[in-house]
Design a protein around this motif. Sequence first.
Motif, PDB file in Angstrom:
ATOM      1  N   UNK A 132       0.838  -1.196   0.000  1.00 34.42           N
ATOM      2  CA  UNK A 132       0.000   0.000   0.000  1.00 34.42           C
ATOM      3  C   UNK A 132       0.883   1.261   0.000  1.00 34.42           C
ATOM      4  N   UNK A 133       0.238   2.425  -0.158  1.00 35.33           N
ATOM      5  CA  UNK A 133       0.979   3.695  -0.219  1.00 35.33           C
ATOM      6  C   UNK A 133       1.144   4.298   1.176  1.00 35.33           C
ATOM      7  N   UNK A 134       2.378   4.377   1.647  1.00 31.88           N
ATOM      8  CA  UNK A 134       2.625   5.005   2.959  1.00 31.88           C
ATOM      9  C   UNK A 134       2.200   6.471   2.942  1.00 31.88           C
ATOM     10  N   UNK A 135       2.284   7.107   1.771  1.00 35.30           N
ATOM     11  CA  UNK A 135       1.995   8.542   1.681  1.00 35.30           C
ATOM     12  C   UNK A 135       0.514   8.832   1.950  1.00 35.30           C
ATOM     13  N   UNK A 136      -0.354   8.135   1.241  1.00 37.52           N
ATOM     14  CA  UNK A 136      -1.777   8.458   1.402  1.00 37.52           C
ATOM     15  C   UNK A 136      -2.308   7.934   2.744  1.00 37.52           C
ATOM     16  N   UNK A 137      -1.715   6.850   3.245  1.00 33.08           N
ATOM     17  CA  UNK A 137      -2.130   6.379   4.576  1.00 33.08           C
ATOM     18  C   UNK A 137      -1.786   7.416   5.648  1.00 33.08           C
ATOM     19  N   UNK A 138      -0.677   8.119   5.457  1.00 30.64           N
ATOM     20  CA  UNK A 138      -0.290   9.147   6.430  1.00 30.64           C
ATOM     21  C   UNK A 138      -1.309  10.289   6.427  1.00 30.64           C
ATOM     22  N   UNK A 139      -1.747  10.686   5.225  1.00 36.25           N
ATOM     23  CA  UNK A 139      -2.756  11.753   5.142  1.00 36.25           C
ATOM     24  C   UNK A 139      -4.031  11.311   5.845  1.00 36.25           C
ATOM     25  N   UNK A 140      -4.443  10.090   5.577  1.00 35.59           N
ATOM     26  CA  UNK A 140      -5.678   9.586   6.186  1.00 35.59           C
ATOM     27  C   UNK A 140      -5.538   9.467   7.698  1.00 35.59           C
ATOM     28  N   UNK A 141      -4.373   9.023   8.162  1.00 35.43           N
ATOM     29  CA  UNK A 141      -4.202   8.868   9.613  1.00 35.43           C
ATOM     30  C   UNK A 141      -4.339  10.224  10.320  1.00 35.43           C
ATOM     31  N   UNK A 142      -3.819  11.274   9.678  1.00 35.24           N
ATOM     32  CA  UNK A 142      -3.952  12.607  10.280  1.00 35.24           C
ATOM     33  C   UNK A 142      -5.431  12.977  10.391  1.00 35.24           C
ATOM     34  N   UNK A 143      -6.195  12.654   9.359  1.00 33.93           N
ATOM     35  CA  UNK A 143      -7.617  12.983   9.407  1.00 33.93           C
ATOM     36  C   UNK A 143      -8.347  12.129  10.449  1.00 33.93           C
TER      37      UNK A 143
END
Length: 417
Positions: free
Chosen positions: A284-295
Amino acid sequence: MSDAASAAIPPTLSRVRQWDRDDPLGGFKSRFALPEEVLYLDGNSLGAQPIAAREAVAKVMDQWRDELIQAWNQGWFDAPERLGDLLAPLIGARRGEVLVSDNITLNLYKLLGEVTAVAKPGQAVLSEGGNFPTDGYIAQGFCRFAGLAHRWWPEGEALEQHLEGVSVVVLSHVNYRTGAVRDMADVTRRVHAAGAEVVWDLAHSAGALPVALNACGVRYAVGCTYKYLNGGPGAPGFVYVASERHDSAVWQPLSGWHGHAVPFAFDDDYRPADDIRRFRTGTHSAVIYAALEASLTLWQAVDMAKVRAKSLALSGLFQATIAEHLNDYAIVDITPAAACRGSQVALIDAEHGYAIVQALIARGVIGDYREPGLMRFGFTPLYLSHEDVWRAGQAFCEVLDSGEYLDPRFAARGSVT
Ligand SMILES: Cc1ncc(COP(=O)(O)O)c(C=O)c1O
């Protein structure tokens, strides 16, 4: 809830501002990055950007630069389960029952495979007419490859009439066009009583209204995070499987290496993990998971009952502001009554709907358009104020009265509407 939802006459700006001063969710708006001049009524398609998401993505870029491959052991690899646990309370699920992974389309495929693996031979998969197309398309594709029959439940007919010989039905909790909400507990009970299973699509409910999967007896559900949950463009979907159905003897069909019991054992033979991780597929993409985790971290402080109350107030306020103009311009409001609507207003104008939405966008009021003739306006209580909605309603009326939507430039279609 303010009385905006039931207002028969448009409220004044000063009244609307008072509602904003009394708004218990008012503080969240400052945690989102929205262009000053935009009134954003399309969070039901792509949620706005939490300020913390940009910082989280920047942090991942730094991790990638500094830690390289080692960063997978510093929170990247287990993000699907960790984010699933953050999401679980928002949809009435327990820890360990939600996995953030892939997208709705692929997660539906996994669940259709999982459920039909133990179905009696010859049973069919049932899709609802009028649902978002991907739900039907993937069910049809799955049935072709699995050698199962696929059937439709036509809109407006009784569900029970179509459950004979069905092993699983895929239903949306909130209809993407009308915004109509189904009684999840009642429908789940009826489907189970008929000996079938139901997979719920929560695309327009997660983050939009309280969802109680466990309490409603739901065993299977999917959803997305890029709409009301503000995960970002292309943010992953999620899959929910009630813990009573965590049976590693049953394989979901997309048996990739991340769903293996021990991915880094590199066994030849597949052996599914014995928990929600078996719904993982590949990298999976670490980048988009990071954005989602912040939300999702931001969402931990949100009271869904307050979201629901404000959502209904905002949709009612929008309706009150535009009601008179709908009659004048023969636009039909198909939004269900407050008790059974999601977080959107749905208006039909088959001839001018597309152009009206484009003219609004040109004024900075962003809604969206769906064929045939549907103008959709989504209400996201974390970053929309009552004044925003009141102003959007005014703009809607002005676009009609000025006739600016008749300008030929608003008839030109982009590939995404
Ligand atoms: C009800 C519903 N299901 C599914 C999707 C999209 O699925 P995916 O996340 O696989 O693109 C949407 C997108 O708007 C939707 O409204």
